[in-house]
Write a protein that holds these residues in place. Structure first.
Motif, mmCIF file in Angstrom:
data_model
loop_
_atom_site.group_PDB
_atom_site.id
_atom_site.type_symbol
_atom_site.label_atom_id
_atom_site.label_comp_id
_atom_site.label_asym_id
_atom_site.label_seq_id
_atom_site.Cartn_x
_atom_site.Cartn_y
_atom_site.Cartn_z
ATOM 1 N N ASP A 17 -2.481 0.894 6.080
ATOM 2 C CA ASP A 17 -3.559 0.511 5.288
ATOM 3 C C ASP A 17 -3.235 -0.130 3.721
ATOM 4 N N CYS A 18 -1.772 -0.589 4.062
ATOM 5 C CA CYS A 18 -1.334 -1.374 2.743
ATOM 6 C C CYS A 18 -1.692 -2.974 3.075
ATOM 7 N N ILE A 19 -2.690 -3.295 2.581
ATOM 8 C CA ILE A 19 -3.454 -4.677 3.066
ATOM 9 C C ILE A 19 -2.678 -5.751 2.485
ATOM 10 N N LYS A 20 -2.151 -5.515 1.602
ATOM 11 C CA LYS A 20 -1.270 -6.643 0.812
ATOM 12 C C LYS A 20 0.089 -6.612 1.389
ATOM 13 N N LEU A 21 0.681 -5.822 2.055
ATOM 14 C CA LEU A 21 2.068 -5.630 2.302
ATOM 15 C C LEU A 21 2.505 -6.831 3.134
ATOM 16 N N ALA A 22 3.301 -7.669 2.657
ATOM 17 C CA ALA A 22 3.751 -9.072 3.358
ATOM 18 C C ALA A 22 4.954 -8.864 4.108
ATOM 19 N N SER A 23 5.905 -8.177 3.662
ATOM 20 C CA SER A 23 7.279 -8.084 4.535
ATOM 21 C C SER A 23 7.779 -6.734 4.030
ATOM 22 N N VAL A 24 8.488 -6.195 5.360
ATOM 23 C CA VAL A 24 9.244 -5.086 5.271
ATOM 24 C C VAL A 24 10.549 -5.366 6.003
ATOM 25 N N THR A 25 11.773 -5.234 5.108
ATOM 26 C CA THR A 25 13.056 -5.305 5.437
ATOM 27 C C THR A 25 13.732 -3.870 5.630
ATOM 28 N N ILE A 26 14.289 -3.869 6.749
ATOM 29 C CA ILE A 26 15.071 -2.444 7.224
ATOM 30 C C ILE A 26 16.587 -2.776 7.339
#
Length: 221
Positions: free
Chosen positions: A84-93
């Protein structure tokens, strides 16, 4: 948060609406469940080098968070961690080996358009996790990371999802266990799309600025 702090307990900062940045010190080795749940005004998150596990609901409902870099020291992300992080656009692992437990780590992250696996990622341990209709997967690893488990971690991705891989490696990814047949298309990046060590801006640190630069270059933003 002070250096020397070793643990952040469950619900420690839950619903702290005045909190806008999180910089977890390198001394912290333990995060409790829901530690930053519903901190809805957080725009910046930095996870220190002592953290190895991101627990369930740790950053869920952080509605202003737009990008996250999971550093090399993190090897486990638990279910609903970023739900529910509604503005989360990118995740880098950036982890060498990452385990993701549960299908709902990124549940209802409707703005998520890129999930990036860094160049050193070699193993993904995960059951199928759900990504939104607009999410593309970018792997900077020269060789397809090994997908452990009976089900592909990407079995739940949208049929619209595109996989971006290094130049000359599309065939390898199309045949690799866990990657084969999971994406609408597999596209190769050009040499200019990412640097040799992911430090795109050359400042000696791999962080959100580098991840953003890679994503913008590849997706043409």
């Amino acid at each position: 948060m002070p250096q020397g702090l070793t643990s952040i307990g469950a619900y420690a900062f839950c619903h702290c609406l005045g909190l806008k940045t999180i910089d977890i010190p390198n001394s912290v080795t333990n995060l409790g469940e829901c530690c930053f749940l519903q901190c809805m005004n957080i725009t910046s998150l930095k996870i220190g080098s002592g953290v190895s596990t991101i627990p369930s609901y740790a950053f869920a409902l952080c509605n202003s968070l737009t990008s996250v870099v999971i550093p090399k020291n993190v090897n486990l992300i638990k279910n609903y961690a970023f739900a529910d992080c509604i503005k989360l656009a990118s995740v880098t692992i950036l982890s060498d080996a990452i385990s993701i437990t549960g299908a709902k780590v990124f549940q209802n992250c409707s703005a998520l358009d890129s999930l990036v696996f860094g160049e050193s990622v070699n193993t993904i341990r995960s059951s199928s996790f759900n990504l939104g209709n607009r999410t593309n997967v970018i792997s900077l690893a020269k060789y397809p990371p090994v997908c452990e488990g009976d089900t592909s971690p990407f079995a739940g991705v949208s049929p619209y999802c595109v996989l971006y891989v290094p130049k000359g490696r599309a065939a390898d990814y199309r045949m690799a266990k866990g990657w084969a047949g999971q994406f609408r298309a597999v596209r190769e990046m050009t040499d200019s799309d990412h640097s040799a060590n992911c430090d795109v801006n050359g400042d000696g640190v791999v962080d959100i600025a580098d991840a953003t630069a890679v994503i913008e270059c590849i997706l043409g933003k």
